[in-house]
Design an enzyme around this catalytic site. Structure first.
Site, PDB file in Angstrom:
ATOM      1  CD  GLU A 111      -3.539  -2.676   7.217  1.00  0.00           C
ATOM      2  OE1 GLU A 111      -2.414  -2.859   6.783  1.00  0.00           O
ATOM      3  OE2 GLU A 111      -4.214  -1.680   6.948  1.00  0.00           O
TER       4      GLU A 111
ATOM      5  CB  SER B 111       4.801  -1.934  12.230  1.00  0.00           C
ATOM      6  OG  SER B 111       4.430  -0.586  12.474  1.00  0.00           O
TER       7      SER B 111
ATOM      8  CD  GLU C 231      -3.189   5.347   6.825  1.00  0.00           C
ATOM      9  OE1 GLU C 231      -3.095   5.406   5.584  1.00  0.00           O
ATOM     10  OE2 GLU C 231      -2.288   4.883   7.556  1.00  0.00           O
TER      11      GLU C 231
ATOM     12  N   GLY D 186       2.754  -1.211   4.282  1.00  0.00           N
ATOM     13  CA  GLY D 186       2.772   0.210   3.953  1.00  0.00           C
ATOM     14  C   GLY D 186       4.188   0.680   3.687  1.00  0.00           C
ATOM     15  N   GLY D 187       4.802   1.306   4.704  1.00  0.00           N
ATOM     16  CA  GLY D 187       6.126   1.922   4.564  1.00  0.00           C
ATOM     17  C   GLY D 187       7.173   1.042   3.889  1.00  0.00           C
TER      18      GLY D 187
ATOM     19  CG  ASN E 123      -1.734   1.208   1.429  1.00  0.00           C
ATOM     20  OD1 ASN E 123      -1.790   2.055   0.534  1.00  0.00           O
ATOM     21  ND2 ASN E 123      -2.391   1.320   2.575  1.00  0.00           N
ATOM     22  CD1 TRP E 124       3.602   0.984  -2.813  1.00  0.00           C
ATOM     23  CD2 TRP E 124       3.630   2.109  -4.753  1.00  0.00           C
ATOM     24  NE1 TRP E 124       4.326   0.249  -3.712  1.00  0.00           N
ATOM     25  CE2 TRP E 124       4.369   0.908  -4.912  1.00  0.00           C
ATOM     26  CE3 TRP E 124       3.513   2.971  -5.854  1.00  0.00           C
ATOM     27  CZ2 TRP E 124       4.978   0.560  -6.119  1.00  0.00           C
ATOM     28  CZ3 TRP E 124       4.123   2.623  -7.057  1.00  0.00           C
ATOM     29  CH2 TRP E 124       4.848   1.436  -7.189  1.00  0.00           C
ATOM     30  CE  LYS E 125      -0.307   3.195   4.745  1.00  0.00           C
ATOM     31  NZ  LYS E 125      -0.323   3.303   6.192  1.00  0.00           N
TER      32      LYS E 125
ATOM     33  N   GLY F 184       2.267   2.106  10.858  1.00  0.00           N
ATOM     34  CA  GLY F 184       3.281   3.156  10.783  1.00  0.00           C
ATOM     35  C   GLY F 184       3.959   3.477  12.111  1.00  0.00           C
TER      36      GLY F 184
END
Ligand code: PGA
Length: 256
Positions: free
Chosen positions: A171, A218, A103, A239-240, A12-14, A177
């Protein structure tokens, strides 16, 4: 990891990256996946920001790496300024769409009812929905995790959901994050519970057993092997760490 479905590791590149970044990231991923060949036993997907989907699609169209979006609207078309139709996403070559990410639930006040309608639209358009659920820190500390997650799964699950069109991502909001993750025991309990809720909703047959349950929050190369070895964890939503090819690949390798 369960013996059943083929694991899925989705990035998920957000809201990250410009055109050149997306192109470079997708191209590097494509090369590394081609090098890994059949040793990579899991499915990979990336979900860039919507305007970058055609950029990523142009790179990945002849690669086993699938791509998807981070959200869609409930309607096929019409006066919905700023929204994106699931049918357009399918037309652009997407296979997946994330719906109900925390989010969006938090920042856009999305209810499970709305998430359900978005997943319904995604399925009608031929996409696989990645439905996200997860408790807040307050709910975790109050011991409400299982009840919260059960409610979100029940309410967000659309009619006609099956192993082929549905993925569920657990999640915990507080793990996203933050560098924090639940204990192995926590994840085991939540995923077993989600599997039981799916069995009650979809029947005990192939569908409930075949829906992939991802863990997200994470996930990093350093903890991926432990998390992905847990029963009923059929992959990860990342994500990150999905913004760095080597980290994303290291996580995918741990899933195989
Ligand atoms: P994270 O995000 O891996 O950066 O914690 C996960 C997600 O929000 O899907």
């Amino acid at each position: 990891m369960s013996n059943g479905p083929k694991p899925l590791v989705a990035g998920n590149w957000k809201m990250n990256g410009l055109k050149d970044d997306a192109e470079a990231l997708a191209a590097a991923l494509k090369i590394r996946v081609a090098e890994a060949g059949s040793t990579l036993g899991c499915e990979l997907a990336v979900c860039p920001p919507s305007p970058l989907i055609p950029v990523v699609g142009d790179v990945l169209f002849d690669s086993p790496v699938a791509f998807g979006a981070q959200d869609c609207h409930t309607e096929q078309k019409g006066a919905h300024t700023g929204d994106v139709s699931a049918w357009l996403l399918a037309d652009l070559g997407c296979q997946y769409v994330i719906v109900g990410h925390s989010e969006r639930r938090q920042n856009h006040c999305e209810s499970s009812e709305l998430v359900n309608a978005k997943a319904t639209a995604a399925h009608a358009a031929g996409l696989t929905s990645i439905v996200c659920v997860g408790e807040t820190l307050a709910q975790y500390e109050a011991g409400d995790t299982l009840a919260m997650v059960e409610r979100q799964v029940r309410e967000s699950l659309p009619q006609g959901a099956s192993a082929t069109n549905l993925v569920v991502a657990y999640e915990p909001v507080w793990a996203i994050g933050s560098g924090l993750t639940p204990t192995t025991d926590d994840i085991t309990k939540v995923h077993a519970h989600i599997r039981a809720v799916l069995a009650a909703a979809l029947g005990k047959g192939d569908d409930a057993a075949g829906v992939r349950l991802l863990y997200g929050g994470s996930v990093k190369p350093g903890n991926a092997a432990d998390i992905l070895a847990i029963d009923n964890v059929d992959g990860a939503l990342v994500g990150g760490a999905s913004l760095k090819v080597e980290d994303f690949l290291a996580i995918a390798t741990a899933a195989c």
